[in-house]
Design a protein around this motif. Structure first.
Motif, PDB file in Angstrom:
ATOM      1  N   LEU A 147      -3.733  41.384  36.946  1.00 51.89           N
ATOM      2  CA  LEU A 147      -2.994  41.777  38.142  1.00 51.89           C
ATOM      3  C   LEU A 147      -3.929  42.449  39.138  1.00 51.89           C
ATOM      4  N   MET A 148      -3.805  42.061  40.408  1.00 49.24           N
ATOM      5  CA  MET A 148      -4.545  42.710  41.494  1.00 49.24           C
ATOM      6  C   MET A 148      -3.552  43.076  42.589  1.00 49.24           C
ATOM      7  N   VAL A 149      -3.338  44.360  42.796  1.00 56.26           N
ATOM      8  CA  VAL A 149      -2.349  44.836  43.759  1.00 56.26           C
ATOM      9  C   VAL A 149      -3.060  45.324  45.016  1.00 56.26           C
ATOM     10  N   GLY A 173      -4.082  31.399  30.880  1.00 51.55           N
ATOM     11  CA  GLY A 173      -3.813  32.738  31.391  1.00 51.55           C
ATOM     12  C   GLY A 173      -3.598  32.740  32.896  1.00 51.55           C
ATOM     13  N   ARG A 174      -3.009  33.825  33.390  1.00 50.81           N
ATOM     14  CA  ARG A 174      -2.629  33.889  34.803  1.00 50.81           C
ATOM     15  C   ARG A 174      -3.340  35.021  35.534  1.00 50.81           C
ATOM     16  N   ILE A 175      -3.594  34.790  36.831  1.00 58.32           N
ATOM     17  CA  ILE A 175      -3.920  35.897  37.717  1.00 58.32           C
ATOM     18  C   ILE A 175      -2.776  36.033  38.716  1.00 58.32           C
ATOM     19  N   GLY A 208     -11.120  27.231  40.218  1.00 59.35           N
ATOM     20  CA  GLY A 208     -10.632  26.841  38.901  1.00 59.35           C
ATOM     21  C   GLY A 208      -9.255  27.365  38.557  1.00 59.35           C
ATOM     22  N   PHE A 209      -8.424  27.594  39.585  1.00 64.66           N
ATOM     23  CA  PHE A 209      -7.063  28.077  39.364  1.00 64.66           C
ATOM     24  C   PHE A 209      -6.060  27.098  39.969  1.00 64.66           C
ATOM     25  N   VAL A 210      -4.925  26.983  39.311  1.00 70.66           N
ATOM     26  CA  VAL A 210      -3.832  26.143  39.800  1.00 70.66           C
ATOM     27  C   VAL A 210      -2.748  27.060  40.352  1.00 70.66           C
ATOM     28  N   ARG A 227      -2.625  29.956  37.669  1.00 71.15           N
ATOM     29  CA  ARG A 227      -2.915  29.780  36.246  1.00 71.15           C
ATOM     30  C   ARG A 227      -4.302  29.167  36.069  1.00 71.15           C
ATOM     31  N   LYS A 228      -4.995  29.624  35.026  1.00 74.17           N
ATOM     32  CA  LYS A 228      -6.309  29.094  34.713  1.00 74.17           C
ATOM     33  C   LYS A 228      -6.209  27.622  34.345  1.00 74.17           C
TER      34      LYS A 228
END
Length: 228
Positions: A147-149, A173-175, A208-210, A227-228
């Motif tokens: 998580l980046m807030v 995994g997710r960002i 490299g993220f969807v 998502r990665k």
């Protein structure tokens, strides 16, 4: 009196992020090579009261934001740009004692405030991490979610950071980025501290993220999930 207080808080929101930013060398600020966006200066430790302001729950709805992430007990997550740990405590509760939270920040002063919170609130499943501008300091292949807030727009080396974040995620995994909505002029935050959905996608997807979805549930911010 109530309206006067609200206006004062909005003016504070509009100006504080700029006034308390960490000064950089006398040079042009970095721009993202894909979007051309100017990378905003990092908010300094003097801005910690802004992070902890009493109005933040009403203005940003952080508890709702975390509840929308679908976190489960036992997950391993990270709060990158954790600051004083305002969101870290909600992540800690969401993953429970069986889970783990890495709380990463580049400023020793913020890590000190974070560590004081961990001690005060007895958050035993959180590990503070002093990171750098190009490395969040997270273990490789270990995280379910990062998580980046209101942080990504301040990265001076966003491409390198995204590559390190991707390496830290487990497969699938997710960002998650929370960013103040640039599309909405009524959001009382300085323009350099806002991002549009189009800007975020243009910068994040090539690393490299969807793109999965954007959640519009918060008063001032997008919740952007990749998502990665």
């Amino acid at each position: 009196m109530q309206m006067s207080t609200q206006l004062r808080n909005l003016r504070l929101a509009a100006g504080l992020l700029c006034a308390l930013s960490v000064p950089s060398a006398a040079q042009e600020p970095p721009r993202h090579p894909v979007s051309g966006r100017v990378c905003a200066p990092v908010m300094g430790v003097g801005g910690a009261p802004w992070l902890e302001r009493a109005e933040r729950e009403d203005e940003e709805r952080p508890k709702l934001a975390v509840s929308l992430l679908g976190l489960k007990p036992g997950m391993v997550v990270a709060d990158v740009g954790a600051g004083s740990g305002y969101y870290t405590r909600y992540l800690s509760a969401a993953v429970g004692p069986e889970g783990k939270v890495y709380a990463s920040d580049i400023q020793p002063g913020m890590i000190r405030l974070l560590s004081e919170r961990l001690e005060r609130e007895k958050l035993k499943n959180v590990t503070p991490v002093l990171s750098t501008a190009d490395d969040p300091g997270l273990p490789v292949g270990a995280l379910d979610l990062i998580l980046m807030v209101d942080v990504y727009h301040e990265f001076s080396q966003p491409q390198m950071m995204l590559r390190k974040l991707r390496a830290a995620l487990k497969p699938g995994g997710r960002i998650v980025l929370l960013e103040f909505r640039k599309e909405d002029p009524s959001v009382p935050i300085r323009p350099e501290h806002k991002m549009s959905v189009a800007e975020v996608r243009a910068e994040v997807e090539p690393e490299g993220f969807v793109f999965e979805r954007v959640l519009p549930n918060l008063p001032w911010q997008h919740i952007l999930i990749f998502r990665k």
